[in-house]
Design a protein around this motif. Sequence first.
Motif, PDB file in Angstrom:
ATOM      1  N   GLY A 121     -18.028  10.607  31.992  1.00 12.53           N
ATOM      2  CA  GLY A 121     -17.678  10.642  33.416  1.00 12.53           C
ATOM      3  C   GLY A 121     -16.847  11.846  33.818  1.00 12.53           C
ATOM      4  O   GLY A 121     -16.971  12.348  34.936  1.00 12.53           O
ATOM      5  N   MET A 122     -16.009  12.349  32.881  1.00 15.31           N
ATOM      6  CA  MET A 122     -15.152  13.497  33.214  1.00 15.31           C
ATOM      7  C   MET A 122     -15.986  14.736  33.549  1.00 15.31           C
ATOM      8  O   MET A 122     -15.604  15.534  34.392  1.00 15.31           O
ATOM      9  CB  MET A 122     -14.199  13.775  32.048  1.00 15.31           C
ATOM     10  N   TYR A 123     -17.145  14.888  32.898  1.00 16.10           N
ATOM     11  CA  TYR A 123     -18.013  16.032  33.204  1.00 16.10           C
ATOM     12  C   TYR A 123     -18.500  15.955  34.661  1.00 16.10           C
ATOM     13  O   TYR A 123     -18.551  16.963  35.374  1.00 16.10           O
ATOM     14  CB  TYR A 123     -19.217  16.075  32.260  1.00 16.10           C
ATOM     15  N   TRP A 124     -18.841  14.735  35.087  1.00 16.46           N
ATOM     16  CA  TRP A 124     -19.297  14.549  36.479  1.00 16.46           C
ATOM     17  C   TRP A 124     -18.153  14.770  37.459  1.00 16.46           C
ATOM     18  O   TRP A 124     -18.347  15.319  38.543  1.00 16.46           O
ATOM     19  CB  TRP A 124     -19.893  13.143  36.652  1.00 16.46           C
ATOM     20  N   LEU A 125     -16.950  14.337  37.068  1.00 19.72           N
ATOM     21  CA  LEU A 125     -15.792  14.519  37.944  1.00 19.72           C
ATOM     22  C   LEU A 125     -15.506  16.006  38.140  1.00 19.72           C
ATOM     23  O   LEU A 125     -15.232  16.458  39.259  1.00 19.72           O
ATOM     24  CB  LEU A 125     -14.561  13.815  37.351  1.00 19.72           C
ATOM     25  N   VAL A 126     -15.583  16.786  37.061  1.00 19.06           N
ATOM     26  CA  VAL A 126     -15.352  18.240  37.138  1.00 19.06           C
ATOM     27  C   VAL A 126     -16.396  18.882  38.040  1.00 19.06           C
ATOM     28  O   VAL A 126     -16.090  19.735  38.880  1.00 19.06           O
ATOM     29  CB  VAL A 126     -15.359  18.877  35.723  1.00 19.06           C
ATOM     30  N   LEU A 127     -17.662  18.439  37.895  1.00 12.66           N
ATOM     31  CA  LEU A 127     -18.751  18.988  38.722  1.00 12.66           C
ATOM     32  C   LEU A 127     -18.492  18.713  40.209  1.00 12.66           C
ATOM     33  O   LEU A 127     -18.606  19.608  41.053  1.00 12.66           O
ATOM     34  CB  LEU A 127     -20.082  18.380  38.289  1.00 12.66           C
ATOM     35  N   TYR A 140      -9.077   8.076  23.898  1.00 13.33           N
ATOM     36  CA  TYR A 140      -8.893   6.648  24.212  1.00 13.33           C
ATOM     37  C   TYR A 140      -9.225   6.354  25.677  1.00 13.33           C
ATOM     38  O   TYR A 140     -10.067   5.515  25.973  1.00 13.33           O
ATOM     39  CB  TYR A 140      -7.462   6.197  23.894  1.00 13.33           C
ATOM     40  N   VAL A 141      -8.579   7.065  26.596  1.00 15.28           N
ATOM     41  CA  VAL A 141      -8.803   6.795  28.025  1.00 15.28           C
ATOM     42  C   VAL A 141     -10.240   7.170  28.414  1.00 15.28           C
ATOM     43  O   VAL A 141     -10.990   6.353  28.948  1.00 15.28           O
ATOM     44  CB  VAL A 141      -7.788   7.568  28.916  1.00 15.28           C
ATOM     45  N   LEU A 142     -10.626   8.413  28.137  1.00 15.80           N
ATOM     46  CA  LEU A 142     -11.976   8.870  28.518  1.00 15.80           C
ATOM     47  C   LEU A 142     -13.027   8.452  27.485  1.00 15.80           C
ATOM     48  O   LEU A 142     -14.178   8.260  27.835  1.00 15.80           O
ATOM     49  CB  LEU A 142     -11.991  10.396  28.644  1.00 15.80           C
ATOM     50  N   HIS A 143     -12.623   8.367  26.227  1.00 14.76           N
ATOM     51  CA  HIS A 143     -13.542   8.123  25.103  1.00 14.76           C
ATOM     52  C   HIS A 143     -14.694   9.120  25.174  1.00 14.76           C
ATOM     53  O   HIS A 143     -15.882   8.781  25.063  1.00 14.76           O
ATOM     54  CB  HIS A 143     -14.073   6.682  25.130  1.00 14.76           C
ATOM     55  N   ILE A 144     -14.299  10.410  25.344  1.00  9.39           N
ATOM     56  CA  ILE A 144     -15.285  11.467  25.623  1.00  9.39           C
ATOM     57  C   ILE A 144     -16.130  11.778  24.387  1.00  9.39           C
ATOM     58  O   ILE A 144     -17.213  12.371  24.503  1.00  9.39           O
ATOM     59  CB  ILE A 144     -14.561  12.731  26.168  1.00  9.39           C
ATOM     60  N   GLN A 145     -15.649  11.350  23.197  1.00  4.51           N
ATOM     61  CA  GLN A 145     -16.434  11.591  21.981  1.00  4.51           C
ATOM     62  C   GLN A 145     -17.728  10.775  21.973  1.00  4.51           C
ATOM     63  O   GLN A 145     -18.647  11.062  21.207  1.00  4.51           O
ATOM     64  CB  GLN A 145     -15.589  11.304  20.721  1.00  4.51           C
ATOM     65  N   GLY A 146     -17.825   9.787  22.870  1.00  4.76           N
ATOM     66  CA  GLY A 146     -19.042   8.977  22.966  1.00  4.76           C
ATOM     67  C   GLY A 146     -20.138   9.626  23.777  1.00  4.76           C
ATOM     68  O   GLY A 146     -21.239   9.084  23.917  1.00  4.76           O
ATOM     69  N   SER A 147     -19.849  10.822  24.338  1.00  3.74           N
ATOM     70  CA  SER A 147     -20.842  11.529  25.166  1.00  3.74           C
ATOM     71  C   SER A 147     -21.022  12.944  24.627  1.00  3.74           C
ATOM     72  O   SER A 147     -20.050  13.612  24.275  1.00  3.74           O
ATOM     73  CB  SER A 147     -20.355  11.582  26.619  1.00  3.74           C
ATOM     74  N   SER A 148     -22.274  13.403  24.591  1.00  4.33           N
ATOM     75  CA  SER A 148     -22.529  14.766  24.100  1.00  4.33           C
ATOM     76  C   SER A 148     -22.508  15.788  25.226  1.00  4.33           C
ATOM     77  O   SER A 148     -22.568  16.990  25.003  1.00  4.33           O
ATOM     78  CB  SER A 148     -23.886  14.806  23.401  1.00  4.33           C
ATOM     79  N   GLY A 149     -22.435  15.320  26.471  1.00  2.11           N
ATOM     80  CA  GLY A 149     -22.413  16.249  27.605  1.00  2.11           C
ATOM     81  C   GLY A 149     -22.764  15.531  28.894  1.00  2.11           C
ATOM     82  O   GLY A 149     -22.931  14.303  28.921  1.00  2.11           O
ATOM     83  N   ILE A 150     -22.918  16.302  29.986  1.00  2.00           N
ATOM     84  CA  ILE A 150     -23.124  15.710  31.317  1.00  2.00           C
ATOM     85  C   ILE A 150     -24.444  14.937  31.395  1.00  2.00           C
ATOM     86  O   ILE A 150     -24.562  13.969  32.149  1.00  2.00           O
ATOM     87  CB  ILE A 150     -23.037  16.805  32.410  1.00  2.00           C
ATOM     88  N   GLY A 151     -25.417  15.318  30.577  1.00  2.67           N
ATOM     89  CA  GLY A 151     -26.718  14.625  30.606  1.00  2.67           C
ATOM     90  C   GLY A 151     -26.736  13.351  29.783  1.00  2.67           C
ATOM     91  O   GLY A 151     -27.719  12.614  29.794  1.00  2.67           O
ATOM     92  N   ASP A 152     -25.620  13.100  29.087  1.00  2.00           N
ATOM     93  CA  ASP A 152     -25.535  11.904  28.233  1.00  2.00           C
ATOM     94  C   ASP A 152     -24.248  11.151  28.587  1.00  2.00           C
ATOM     95  O   ASP A 152     -23.230  11.280  27.904  1.00  2.00           O
ATOM     96  CB  ASP A 152     -25.527  12.350  26.756  1.00  2.00           C
ATOM     97  N   PRO A 153     -24.272  10.382  29.705  1.00  2.00           N
ATOM     98  CA  PRO A 153     -23.022   9.755  30.158  1.00  2.00           C
ATOM     99  C   PRO A 153     -22.460   8.682  29.222  1.00  2.00           C
ATOM    100  O   PRO A 153     -21.275   8.381  29.248  1.00  2.00           O
ATOM    101  CB  PRO A 153     -23.370   9.152  31.525  1.00  2.00           C
ATOM    102  N   GLY A 154     -23.298   8.106  28.368  1.00  2.00           N
ATOM    103  CA  GLY A 154     -22.800   7.072  27.459  1.00  2.00           C
ATOM    104  C   GLY A 154     -22.569   5.744  28.172  1.00  2.00           C
ATOM    105  O   GLY A 154     -23.109   5.496  29.252  1.00  2.00           O
ATOM    106  N   ARG A 155     -21.729   4.903  27.579  1.00  2.00           N
ATOM    107  CA  ARG A 155     -21.485   3.567  28.140  1.00  2.00           C
ATOM    108  C   ARG A 155     -20.366   3.590  29.172  1.00  2.00           C
ATOM    109  O   ARG A 155     -19.527   4.488  29.175  1.00  2.00           O
ATOM    110  CB  ARG A 155     -21.105   2.609  27.018  1.00  2.00           C
TER     111      ARG A 155
END
Length: 636
Positions: free
Chosen positions: A445-451, A196-211
């Motif tokens: 976005g969480m992938y970028w934050l971790v990086l 819900y907060v991250l909605h990380i299921q909308g992104s397949s990885g760091i190269g696909d940030p989504g909306r």
Amino acid sequence: LSSPIPWSLAQPVTPDLLVSPSSQDGDLGSECPEDRGNWTGRLDFLLSCIGYCVGLGNVWRFPYRAYTNGGGAFLVPYFIMLAICGIPIFFMELSLGQFSSLGPLAVWKISPLFKGVGMGTILIVSLVAIYYNMIIAYVLFYLFASLTSDLPWQHCGNWWNTDLCLDHHVIKAGNNTLPVNISNTVSPSEEYWSRYVLHIQGSSGIGDPGRIRWNLCLCLLLSWTIVYLCILKGVKSSGKVVYFTATFPYLILVMLLIRGVTLEGAWKGIQFYLTPQFDHLLSSKVWIEAALQIFYSLGVGFGGLLTFASYNTFHQNIYRDTFIVTLGNAITSILAGFAIFSVLGYMSQELGVPVNQVAKAGPGLAFVVYPQAMTMLPLSPFWSFLFFFMLLTLGLDSQFAFMETIVTAVTDEFPYYLRPKKASFSAVICIALFLMGLILTTEGGMYWLVLLDDYSAGFGLMVVVITTCLVVTRVYGMKRFCRDIQMMLGFKPGPYFRACWMVLSPATMMALLVYNIVKYQPSKYGNYCFPTWAEVLGILMGVLSFLMIPMGMVMAVLQEEGTLWERVQQASRPAMDWGPSLEENRTGVYVASLAGSQSPKPLMVHMRKYGGITSYENTAIEVDREMEEEDEEESM
């Protein structure tokens, strides 16, 4: 020496010694850099330092590091590393800032050859400020979500939950009737965070940030607005805000601690946190972890301490302040561990699982485990709101320091253009960093934050601190640095500080650096492994801050004249105007470098002009005498 005498000096001038001190008072105002600003209250500096050092890491990193590295036994390397690395480097940064009244860039007048160190610092702080404010945005999101009678992460059955969701009430009921297999289930708080907060299921990885997640984007905008309003007038405004943001977390921490230890099963968690396992002390990893915790928790190398100290009066007792802040920071970390693990102990008892299965570090603790624990308490929205409000105040004053560092560094470089427009310049910086942080508000976005978290302040930051230590002690000179401190404080640092600065601190930091390179592991977020291009980008981010040092050297050498070696020597010497910023503080050897100082006995002129000899001028006379004796010994 060969330059012609300016026409103005050929005019008849009343010698300084014949002028009464009162007639000079009018000139003083024009020489004081009042437009730079100073702390307005006595506790502003101390509370700002405490607020800067005591941050999110004390709550979500220290307790976890302690329990994974020998429990109570971890305190032994922790305090040893505090003594070897933390306190000496902390005191060195404060001394440099207070002595020169300059930010992290301009302070390199101490040795212009190494100005790249300051440039590297600003790059690191800018990268950290981008993602640190995103964490504050997450905290704001949860803070608003807590303003309900029923916490949204309390139960399953929401649109974001999956079939794997299982809440603790069911587990508890299951324990009383039939056993429930919880190995393949997910808690409601974990799905609330990721789906819900991250909605990380909308992104397949760091190269696909989504909306872009607009609710997160608005929280990020709000956090940048709060930060801007608090640093609007520089230390004059942020120095007042810290009276609340630096003290209020302690009140909440004590409340959470009292609530935690009164819960059933709390002792189980505390035992887990503090049971000493002394066999761990034989492992090098534990010592490295302790040094890393000290290093990041105190915020050395980020320029924040140097910036805050630069707004002090010249004779502020930073020696005392060093011990108050560093020891206070350590005690806060230990206290936070009790508050966290007492609740985790209660939670493990409620769920019927061992403590180590619920214990996590970082965002996992703050946004998954602790919120889940809150749902098990009566008045859960109240405790949830308190917890996130504490995280907000802890995060904000660290963010104030990062922003003040960037703004001060650049305005000190261009004082004539930027100081009058400091508020507008701060706005430009805040808007620029907000726009750069927009990628963190996307579904990936969480992938970028971790990086950013893994690479922005790792390798480069250690190189910056090691270089600072070596330049101050080897290039500028330990004797000279100790004399500067004597001018400020009235006494020289003892053998403990000198030994740490010369050998122990740089050697420990070198060991940390080597360990980090040898034990390098690619970044991960849960089960997601980052692609090679993202790893390369992260490494480049870390290396770029370190590359600023040779780039700065090249620029400094090109500005000098003569052979290459002569240029290097000239660039490594302190600039002509290096020293205390106010004329009344430029005693001893520094009086001779004052603009327009024509007297053969500058110290006597200085004392006559400012009315008598104080204990600090006595110190200056001693320093001059020592220097004359050393010069005679060298000539012999």
